[in-house]
Enzyme design. Structure first.
Site, PDB file in Angstrom:
ATOM      1  N   CYS A 249       0.822  -1.215   0.000  1.00 39.51           N
ATOM      2  CA  CYS A 249       0.000   0.000   0.000  1.00 39.51           C
ATOM      3  C   CYS A 249       0.854   1.262   0.000  1.00 39.51           C
ATOM      4  O   CYS A 249       0.337   2.353  -0.169  1.00 39.51           O
ATOM      5  CB  CYS A 249      -0.959   0.005   1.191  1.00 39.51           C
ATOM      6  SG  CYS A 249      -0.153  -0.003   2.790  1.00 39.51           S
TER       7      CYS A 249
ATOM      8  N   CYS B  60      -3.159   0.420   8.728  1.00 42.95           N
ATOM      9  CA  CYS B  60      -2.401   1.624   9.108  1.00 42.95           C
ATOM     10  C   CYS B  60      -2.200   1.681  10.616  1.00 42.95           C
ATOM     11  O   CYS B  60      -1.137   2.079  11.093  1.00 42.95           O
ATOM     12  CB  CYS B  60      -3.130   2.890   8.648  1.00 42.95           C
ATOM     13  SG  CYS B  60      -3.261   3.073   6.868  1.00 42.95           S
TER      14      CYS B  60
END
Length: 162
Positions: free
Chosen positions: A33, A102
């Site tokens: 990502c 995240c």
């Protein structure tokens, strides 16, 4: 989609920067990502006196880094090691499922900085752990294959409307 807390930490991130003479440094990245986080800590009497970060990534990654730095500052090392992806998500009033990774990266980077500090205190060089999986999960069906994920996402969008 994003809470007001996430947007605030994205637009006004706290503790951005580097500590030149940091007592510990922790870095993580997720090549799938593109998020890369580095945390820098200054320790005084077993307490995180200062915490700074540098993040290259999406808005959620920046907000997570900012929140983790706020959550850790002033905590003992043991207390800071208890910061988890769930506690970060909760502090941000939630994140979309596809951005949960995240919160893992933020907590992991902080933990690596603390591990680096502790290793230095013992006269050792901290081994750099292998980064987590090199993929991001599909938010609909949890596919973890970087080759299939773009296809999967488009199929999931057409079949589920998500």
């Amino acid at each position: 989609m994003y809470s007001d807390v996430v947007m605030d930490h994205f637009k006004n991130p706290r503790n951005v920067g580097e500590i030149p003479d940091a007592d510990g440094v922790g870095e993580v990245g997720n090549p799938a990502c593109g998020d890369i986080m580095a945390f820098y800590i200054k320790v005084n009497n077993n307490v995180l006196e200062d915490v700074k970060f540098k993040t290259f990534g999406c808005g959620a990654a920046i907000a997570v880094s900012s929140m983790v730095s706020e959550m850790a500052k002033g905590k003992t090392l043991d207390e800071a090691m208890q910061i988890s992806n769930k506690s970060v998500i909760d502090a941000l009033n939630g994140l979309p499922k596809k951005k949960h990774h995240c919160s893992n990266l933020g907590a992991d980077a902080l933990h690596r900085a603390i591990e680096d500090y502790r290793s230095k205190q013992q006269g050792k060089i901290a081994e750099r752990p292998l980064d987590g999986p090199e993929v991001c999960s599909c938010p609909v069906c949890d596919v973890n294959d970087p080759e299939e994920a773009p296809y999967c996402s488009s199929v999931c969008e057409r079949t589920t409307g998500k």
